[in-house]
Every structure is written in C-alpha cells, then in structure tokens.
Design an enzyme around this catalytic site. Structure first.
Site, PDB file in Angstrom:
ATOM      1  N   SER A  48      11.646  15.253  40.913  1.00 56.59           N
ATOM      2  CA  SER A  48      10.850  16.535  41.173  1.00 56.59           C
ATOM      3  C   SER A  48      11.031  17.113  42.797  1.00 56.59           C
ATOM      4  O   SER A  48      11.732  16.331  43.393  1.00 56.59           O
ATOM      5  CB  SER A  48       9.222  16.126  41.140  1.00 56.59           C
ATOM      6  OG  SER A  48       9.016  15.268  42.248  1.00 56.59           O
ATOM      7  N   ASP A  77      13.293  18.651  38.359  1.00 62.84           N
ATOM      8  CA  ASP A  77      12.209  18.757  37.506  1.00 62.84           C
ATOM      9  C   ASP A  77      11.143  19.713  38.206  1.00 62.84           C
ATOM     10  O   ASP A  77      10.859  19.367  39.363  1.00 62.84           O
ATOM     11  CB  ASP A  77      11.463  17.476  37.295  1.00 62.84           C
ATOM     12  CG  ASP A  77      10.110  17.435  36.336  1.00 62.84           C
ATOM     13  OD1 ASP A  77      10.193  18.357  35.491  1.00 62.84           O
ATOM     14  OD2 ASP A  77       9.206  16.785  36.476  1.00 62.84           O
ATOM     15  N   HIS A  78      10.583  20.868  37.719  1.00 64.55           N
ATOM     16  CA  HIS A  78       9.907  21.696  38.232  1.00 64.55           C
ATOM     17  C   HIS A  78      10.361  22.056  39.360  1.00 64.55           C
ATOM     18  O   HIS A  78       9.569  22.206  40.275  1.00 64.55           O
ATOM     19  CB  HIS A  78       8.381  21.233  38.307  1.00 64.55           C
ATOM     20  CG  HIS A  78       7.697  21.069  37.087  1.00 64.55           C
ATOM     21  ND1 HIS A  78       7.137  21.987  36.319  1.00 64.55           N
ATOM     22  CD2 HIS A  78       7.618  19.936  36.177  1.00 64.55           C
ATOM     23  CE1 HIS A  78       6.855  21.290  35.185  1.00 64.55           C
ATOM     24  NE2 HIS A  78       6.788  20.086  35.296  1.00 64.55           N
ATOM     25  N   ASP A  98      11.039  26.418  37.930  1.00 61.42           N
ATOM     26  CA  ASP A  98       9.850  26.634  37.195  1.00 61.42           C
ATOM     27  C   ASP A  98       9.310  27.812  37.934  1.00 61.42           C
ATOM     28  O   ASP A  98       8.684  27.738  38.986  1.00 61.42           O
ATOM     29  CB  ASP A  98       9.088  25.239  37.448  1.00 61.42           C
ATOM     30  CG  ASP A  98       7.566  25.591  36.754  1.00 61.42           C
ATOM     31  OD1 ASP A  98       7.372  26.782  36.283  1.00 61.42           O
ATOM     32  OD2 ASP A  98       6.792  24.565  36.769  1.00 61.42           O
ATOM     33  N   HIS A 191       6.371  18.770  27.887  1.00 63.37           N
ATOM     34  CA  HIS A 191       6.159  18.157  29.312  1.00 63.37           C
ATOM     35  C   HIS A 191       4.796  17.476  29.218  1.00 63.37           C
ATOM     36  O   HIS A 191       4.150  17.688  28.136  1.00 63.37           O
ATOM     37  CB  HIS A 191       5.874  19.250  30.439  1.00 63.37           C
ATOM     38  CG  HIS A 191       6.868  19.845  31.083  1.00 63.37           C
ATOM     39  ND1 HIS A 191       7.491  19.409  32.361  1.00 63.37           N
ATOM     40  CD2 HIS A 191       8.177  20.214  30.507  1.00 63.37           C
ATOM     41  CE1 HIS A 191       8.833  19.913  32.649  1.00 63.37           C
ATOM     42  NE2 HIS A 191       9.198  20.446  31.549  1.00 63.37           N
ATOM     43  N   GLY A 192       4.192  16.650  30.158  1.00 62.35           N
ATOM     44  CA  GLY A 192       2.712  16.046  29.934  1.00 62.35           C
ATOM     45  C   GLY A 192       2.816  14.960  28.737  1.00 62.35           C
ATOM     46  O   GLY A 192       1.695  15.267  28.310  1.00 62.35           O
ATOM     47  N   SER A 194       2.812  12.116  28.860  1.00 55.69           N
ATOM     48  CA  SER A 194       2.068  10.634  29.034  1.00 55.69           C
ATOM     49  C   SER A 194       0.649  10.505  28.394  1.00 55.69           C
ATOM     50  O   SER A 194      -0.175  11.409  28.420  1.00 55.69           O
ATOM     51  CB  SER A 194       1.838  10.265  30.265  1.00 55.69           C
ATOM     52  OG  SER A 194       2.943  10.095  31.054  1.00 55.69           O
ATOM     53  N   THR A 216       3.687  10.059  34.480  1.00 53.69           N
ATOM     54  CA  THR A 216       2.407   9.358  34.797  1.00 53.69           C
ATOM     55  C   THR A 216       2.277   7.796  34.231  1.00 53.69           C
ATOM     56  O   THR A 216       2.025   6.740  34.830  1.00 53.69           O
ATOM     57  CB  THR A 216       1.143  10.182  34.210  1.00 53.69           C
ATOM     58  OG1 THR A 216       1.211  11.452  34.779  1.00 53.69           O
ATOM     59  CG2 THR A 216      -0.051   9.377  34.538  1.00 53.69           C
TER      60      THR A 216
HETATM   61  P1  13P Z   1       3.142  13.331  32.591  1.00 57.84           P
HETATM   62  O1  13P Z   1       3.182  12.925  34.101  1.00 57.84           O
HETATM   63  O2  13P Z   1       2.055  13.609  32.216  1.00 57.84           O
HETATM   64  O3  13P Z   1       4.039  12.308  31.975  1.00 57.84           O
HETATM   65  O4  13P Z   1       4.052  14.686  32.582  1.00 57.84           O
HETATM   66  C1  13P Z   1       5.321  14.506  33.134  1.00 57.84           C
HETATM   67  C2  13P Z   1       6.129  15.717  33.148  1.00 57.84           C
HETATM   68  O5  13P Z   1       5.822  16.809  32.620  1.00 57.84           O
HETATM   69  C3  13P Z   1       7.104  15.891  34.194  1.00 57.84           C
HETATM   70  O6  13P Z   1       7.720  17.295  34.167  1.00 57.84           O
HETATM   71  O1  G3H Z   2       5.305  17.419  36.471  1.00 59.01           O
HETATM   72  C1  G3H Z   2       5.193  16.881  37.513  1.00 59.01           C
HETATM   73  C2  G3H Z   2       5.840  15.481  37.741  1.00 59.01           C
HETATM   74  O2  G3H Z   2       5.080  14.525  37.238  1.00 59.01           O
HETATM   75  C3  G3H Z   2       6.173  15.431  39.137  1.00 59.01           C
HETATM   76  O3  G3H Z   2       5.399  15.095  40.048  1.00 59.01           O
HETATM   77  O4  G3H Z   2       5.498  16.351  41.959  1.00 59.01           O
HETATM   78  O5  G3H Z   2       4.020  14.504  42.008  1.00 59.01           O
HETATM   79  O6  G3H Z   2       6.701  14.005  41.765  1.00 59.01           O
HETATM   80  P1  G3H Z   2       5.354  14.957  41.662  1.00 59.01           P
HETATM   81 ZN    ZN Z   3       6.193  18.674  33.631  1.00 61.83          ZN
END
Ligand code: 13P
Ligand code: G3H
Ligand code: ZN
Length: 269
Positions: A48, A77-78, A98, A191-192, A194, A216
């Site tokens: 990230s 990522d993002h 993003d 995404h997301g 977890s 997460t």
């Molecule tokens: P979680 O932290 O909810 O697993 O999401 C990860 C994510 O989407 C990273 O871009």
């Molecule tokens: O979706 C976001 C990721 O979980 C990255 O999070 O910016 O804390 O590294 P972070």
């Molecule tokens: Zn994400």
C-alpha cells in the site's frame, strides 16, 4: 516473476482467484514468497502507499530483484497517482490506481492516464468503481463505462465488502455482482476479504471474482503470534533467547505464512 496479465487470464478462464496479500516488512515479504513457493501458486505481493512509506520503495525494489522466475506479482494497493507512476518506473508488475472517491468522470480520466503509461511498460492496472462503504455500492452501468473507457485489466467492486474485520458477517450483494459481470468483461476484484466465511468466498469466485485481497487477517495472525510468544517468555537478561528478535519474528512469520497458504488453497489457485 510471472507475467501478470497471463496469470489473471488463466484465473479468469479457469474460475479460481489469485490471492493478494499485503506486506509491510521483510518477514511478511518472505512469508508471502514462501507460501507461493509452497503451493506453486501465483500471488499478488501487495504494497500500500503506507507500506511503501514504511519500507521505502527502493528497498522493496531491491527485495523484488530476487523474485524473478517466481510466481510473485509485485503490486501496488490503493495507489495514489504519484505512487502508481513511481511503481511503474521501479518495475512493478501491477498497480492499483484508486480514484474511486472522485467523480466517475475524473476517475475515468486519471485511470486512463495510468493505464496508458502502465501498458507502455508492460504493467497491468486495477481500477475501482464504487467505494467500500455501505452507501458506496458499485453501479453496473458505471462499471461498464469505466472498464470500456479506461481499458483496466482488473476492476475492484463494492458489493457489501468492507475493509477491516466485520462486526456482523455480511451478506454480499451477489445479484449486483452478477449484473456487473454481465456487462463488464474485465476480471473483477474483491477487497476486504478478511473475515468472510469460506462459503462466501467460494460463491464470490463462482460469480466472477479473480483477485481477492487480504490484509487484516494476516496482521492479526502476525501480531497475535508476537504477543503469544512474549507472554510465554518473560524477558531475562541472562537468557539470550528471551530477547532474540529472530525468535518472536520467526514465529510470527510462520503464522502469517500459514494463513496465506490457507487462503491460497481456499481460492483454488
Ligand atoms: P482487509 O484488510 O479487510 O483484508 O482488506 C484488504 C484489502 O482490501 C487490501 O486492499
Ligand atoms: O485496503 C487497505 C489495505 O489494508 C492497506 O492498509 O494503508 O494501512 O497499509 P494500509
Ligand atoms: Zn482494499
């Protein structure tokens, strides 16, 4: 490194998902690499903006030198616009840009710029339409326009998925996901992930998800492992093992790696 575009296409055609795992230091980097090797599976090694600040892009690049001829796809990522360009220049395989919080028009305009530059450099691009909030669900028509006009290689969608742990197990909007899949030919990203149960993940894959992001749950596994170790072993100046950094980080790295392996198997890659 594997050719990211080919791996995504293979997953798309064979209906499995490639895991995208966030890393933030050497141990988590090694854990994802080892898990990919152990399962002989492709993975997105995901960094990230915040992790790039923490680790340093130059250090990540140097670590990634060792990934040639492996199945690891180095991914942003993002990403911000600045980091998307910087990561393309540093030899990343894949970048997520993003701009999902901007208007659709601006999101399309900026993402298209990133796609043009990335494709010139043999890098794939993930974009996002909709935001990961209760009221930010992806509109299928907007997703169709975005995919067509930007030429992204992957598209992240919002169908009830959220970052971080869920307070209650969510019911993803699979009807919406199918509507998106019907009009968007681009492979889709969840995404997301977890905390989502196995059945939800498997259904998402059946509904066209090709890349699944986990952060997460991995952080939890790593931190829990360190805490457990430190609880079990009180510090003692005359016992080197009790404060040897490699002991607790080694255990944490193992826990992180086991979690990544479990997810890769669940995603059937
Ligand atoms: P979680 O932290 O909810 O697993 O999401 C990860 C994510 O989407 C990273 O871009
Ligand atoms: O979706 C976001 C990721 O979980 C990255 O999070 O910016 O804390 O590294 P972070
Ligand atoms: Zn994400």
């Amino acid at each position: 490194m594997v050719e990211a575009k080919k791996e995504v296409k293979k997953a798309f055609l064979n209906k499995y998902a490639i895991g995208s795992f966030n890393i933030c230091n050497l141990e988590t980097f090694q854990a994802v690499f080892n898990a990919s090797k152990e399962t002989n599976s492709p993975v997105f090694l995901s960094t990230s903006n915040t992790s790039i600040d923490y680790m340093g892009l130059e250090n990540i690049k140097n670590l990634a030198e060792g990934l040639k001829r492996t199945k690891v796809i180095l991914h942003l990522d993002h990403g911000s616009y600045k980091n998307a360009v910087a990561c393309i220049n540093k030899g990343y395989d894949s970048v997520m840009f993003d701009a999902s919080r901007l208007s659709l028009k601006k999101n399309i305009m900026l993402t298209k710029k990133v796609v043009d530059y990335a494709h010139e450099n043999n890098v794939i691009v993930e974009g996002e339409v909709g935001v990961l909030e209760k009221d930010g669900l992806t509109n299928p028509g907007e997703a169709e326009d975005f995919a067509e006009q930007t030429g992204v290689d992957l598209l992240a969608v919002s169908v009830g998925n959220l970052h971080g742990y869920y307070k209650y197990m969510p019911v993803l909007d699979f009807k919406r996901l199918l509507e998106i899949k019907q009009v968007v030919k681009t492979p889709l990203v969840l995404h997301g992930a977890s905390g989502l149960n196995d059945e939800t993940i498997k259904t998402a894959i059946r509904h066209g998800i090709v890349k699944i992001n986990i952060d997460t749950e991995l952080r939890w596994a790593f931190t829990k492992s360190v805490r457990d170790f430190l609880r079990r072993n009180s510090m003692n100046k005359f016992n080197n093992k009790s404060f040897d950094i490699r002991n607790y980080l080694g255990e944490a790295r193992k826990s992180f790696e086991r979690k990544v392996v479990d997810k890769i198997r669940l995603f059937q890659s």
